[in-house]
Design an enzyme around this catalytic site. Structure first.
Site, PDB file in Angstrom:
ATOM      1  CB  ALA A 264       9.135   3.921   3.029  1.00  0.00           C
ATOM      2  CB  SER A 265      13.513   6.257   1.436  1.00  0.00           C
ATOM      3  OG  SER A 265      13.265   6.085   2.929  1.00  0.00           O
TER       4      SER A 265
ATOM      5  N   GLY B 186      11.895   0.551   2.453  1.00  0.00           N
ATOM      6  CA  GLY B 186      10.991  -0.498   2.499  1.00  0.00           C
ATOM      7  C   GLY B 186       9.702  -0.442   1.972  1.00  0.00           C
ATOM      8  CD  GLN B 187       7.465  -3.544  -1.475  1.00  0.00           C
ATOM      9  OE1 GLN B 187       8.234  -2.850  -2.175  1.00  0.00           O
ATOM     10  NE2 GLN B 187       7.160  -4.740  -1.792  1.00  0.00           N
TER      11      GLN B 187
ATOM     12  CE  LYS C 225       9.562   1.268   7.661  1.00  0.00           C
ATOM     13  NZ  LYS C 225       9.801   2.359   8.545  1.00  0.00           N
TER      14      LYS C 225
ATOM     15  CG  ASP D 153      12.769  11.071   8.602  1.00  0.00           C
ATOM     16  OD1 ASP D 153      12.734  12.102   7.945  1.00  0.00           O
ATOM     17  OD2 ASP D 153      12.731  10.127   8.142  1.00  0.00           O
TER      18      ASP D 153
ATOM     19  CB  ILE E  59      -1.037   0.124   1.278  1.00  0.00           C
ATOM     20  CG1 ILE E  59      -0.220  -0.312   2.281  1.00  0.00           C
ATOM     21  CG2 ILE E  59      -2.202  -1.241   1.061  1.00  0.00           C
ATOM     22  CD1 ILE E  59       0.118   1.092   3.368  1.00  0.00           C
TER      23      ILE E  59
END
Length: 615
Positions: free
Chosen positions: A139-140, A142-143, A159, A292, A136
């Site tokens: 990210a930088s 992982g997914q 994740k 972050d 869905i």
């Protein structure tokens, strides 16, 4: 923790050992970066020569996003920071770079599911009753998949780390660190230790690679999720390892999607303000902060809460620096540039052997101009840029924690500027600073409060009133906390100098209230009866000049307004006076009261004698 015991850690020595013997791989990556960024820069230069910078802005923004994406996770991190800075990038670039938060290329689902099974040591269907067939979000590092736990039916986010991510990031940091060594050696204009900053950032990124960042999430939740408008998801430890993280699913909208948020009846600025207040607690109360906070890590929930995600990049503010930052703001308000310069020792910007005398004029030149408006109207970036100009001129060494603080606050200010171009971080921060100054018993902050309130032996009542007005805007402000510590400070063994100032002010205030009461009483007397009184007017009754009377009445009004602010506090209760009464029963307090009473008696007797002699 056992699963993550073999997780990689950042080591410049290991990176050098790994890549120094692989020159072809290093050269190939160097050429990729130079070609990618160099060709983009060349196109911008040509656009400028042809006068087409604005016309081609959208296409160039797309190209930059695609270039960062091709160059990989390290450059995606850079793009994420730029995507929240409307003061640095045109709107077209902001829109395109914001897509870097989630729209990275995905890796095959089969690899992700195999990674989950390998890391957790059990078949996928024994953990989740269902899991999305595709990620869905990507990210930088992982997914993310949406799944349902088999044992409870609870929705979770899973994740999974990208394959080969350590190799890619390691090579980039090896090259970037090499560039930092050259800057340290040859770029004299840069006085900060660039390599130290790169090493700190690299360590943070490597921490993100270890998905037992759940420990960070647990600590963060314990410290900050006590506020009803802050949400921190739970971690499911049985299904978490170094490369797989299973956490509570959070429904929400990214903080930079203003139209969607306001369509739900929420206000972006309210959410950003929640983020700022939480960040101030992180930076200045406990010192443990989320380093972050880009839009992909901050969600607005349908209930109006601000959800924090992704706790891989965290940092800590040293305790001494927390108080020094608050004191620095006080010194800035007072325009005490000598004290501001000395603050840099406590902030670890300067070594103790550096003379700050030459720095003072540089601070004065910048802040005298910047402070022509009130401090609360200053843009945070204005201060950062102004201080940056000073930092470059003198032997400052900006510590890594401070660089991350600046990044965190500038990101939040950038998000706020989407909704309101006139938003000011310092104005939103004022209530917190006021509350801490009024209520924190820490000796450093007590001294800062005295420094702020007293000048030339007199209490600046307007500043006390302003602090109370601002402090009341903080939901945690309590009148009782603002009163008792001050009294204890005045009555302490080292408080003689302050007691003398307080006695003078107490005499002035009592005299102002007494004389004001006399004037009010005189004005309430029917006109015909006033003729029986000497001088025939209220001012004459007191023996004061008109200017003295105006000053007295103004002081009385200020004191009454301050008392009204304390009484109007949401949690004000008459019992708040009980601990104060206990403090006043101490021997030193009775002595102080006697000195005040004696001073008042002398002043009023002198006024009366003066009036008799005039008559």
């Amino acid at each position: 923790l056992a699963r993550a015991s073999n997780a990689s850690v950042y080591s410049p020595e290991l990176l050098k050992l790994n890549y120094a013997s692989r020159p072809f791989k290093v050269l190939r990556r160097t050429l990729q970066i130079l070609i990618g960024l160099g060709s983009f820069g060349l196109k911008l230069w040509i656009d400028q020569l042809q006068g087409q910078l604005v016309q081609n802005r959208r296409s160039r923004a797309v190209e930059l996003r695609e270039t960062f994406t091709r160059l990989g996770p390290t450059f995606v991190k850079l793009g994420q920071g730029l995507s929240t800075r409307p003061d640095l990038c045109p709107p077209e670039f902001l829109e395109e770079l914001s897509e870097l938060q989630d729209a990275l290329p995905t890796f095959p689902d089969a690899e992700a599911f195999a990674c989950i099974e390998k890391e957790l040591g059990v078949p996928l269907d024994s953990i989740y009753s269902s899991i999305s067939t595709s990620p869905i979000a990507a990210a930088s590092l992982g997914q993310v998949y949406k799944a349902k736990l088999k044992y409870s039916g609870q929705l979770v986010a899973v994740k999974v780390q990208r394959p080969g991510i350590e190799e890619a990031i390691g090579l980039d940091f090896y090259l970037i660190r090499g560039l930092g060594l050259l800057i340290n050696k040859y770029a004299d204009i840069i006085t900060s230790d660039v390599v130290a900053l790169i090493d700190e950032f690299a360590r943070r990124v490597y921490q993100e690679l270890n998905y037992v960042e759940g420990q960070n999430a647990r600590r963060f939740k314990k410290l900050y999720a006590d506020k009803e408008d802050v949400l921190v998801p739970d971690i499911f430890w049985d299904y978490t390892s170094g490369k797989v993280l299973t956490m509570e699913w959070v429904e929400g909208v990214k903080l930079n999607e203003q139209a969607i948020i306001e369509g739900q009846g929420l206000k972006v600025l309210d959410l950003v303000n929640t983020g700022i207040q939480c960040s101030l607690r992180q930076l200045l109360e406990y010192g443990y902060f989320h380093a972050d906070p880009h839009p992909g890590n901050l969600l607005a929930t349908p209930e109006g809460k601000l959800a924090f995600l992704d706790f891989g990049m965290m940092s800590e503010t040293p305790e001494e620096a927390r108080f020094a930052i608050i004191g620095h703001v006080v010194h800035m308000v007072n325009r005490d540039y000598e004290a501001m310069a000395r603050d840099y020792y406590a902030l670890d910007f300067l070594s103790p052997d550096v003379d700050v005398t030459p720095i003072v004029p540089a601070l004065r030149n910048f802040f005298d101009d910047a402070l022509n408006s009130t401090v609360s109207e200053l843009n945070f970036k204005t201060i950062v840029d102004g201080l940056g100009a000073v930092l470059y001129q003198y032997p400052f060494n900006v510590p890594a924690y401070y660089a991350l603080i600046l990044r965190s606050l500038t990101v939040l200010e950038g998000l706020a500027l989407y909704a309101d171009p006139n938003f000011k971080v310092l104005a939103a921060s004022y209530p917190y600073f006021a509350k801490r100054l009024l209520t924190d018993p820490n000796p450093y902050l007590r001294d800062a409060l005295i420094e702020l309130l007293f000048k030339d032996g007199k209490l600046r009542w307007n500043r006390l009133e302003n602090l109370l007005v601002q402090g009341k805007m903080d939901r945690d402000f309590a009148a009782k906390d603002a009163l008792q510590p001050v009294l204890k400070l005045v009555l302490g063994p080292d408080g003689e100098e302050l007691r003398s100032l307080v006695i003078k002010e107490a005499i002035r205030v009592t005299e102002a209230i007494t004389i004001g009461t006399v004037i009010d009483t005189y004005n309430s007397i029917p006109g015909p009866l006033r003729s029986f009184l000497p001088n025939g007017n209220g001012i004459g009754t007191t023996g004061l000049s008109e200017a003295e009377m105006e000053s007295m009445l103004e002081l009385r009004e200020q004191v009454l307004r301050i008392w009204g602010l304390l009484r109007a506090s949401d949690n004000f209760d008459p019992s708040v006076l009980q601990p104060i009464i206990q403090v006043l029963q101490e021997p030193e307090a009775r002595n102080l009261g006697g000195r005040v009473f004696g001073g008042i008696t002398q002043r009023l007797a002198a006024r009366l004698l003066q009036q008799v002699l005039r008559s």
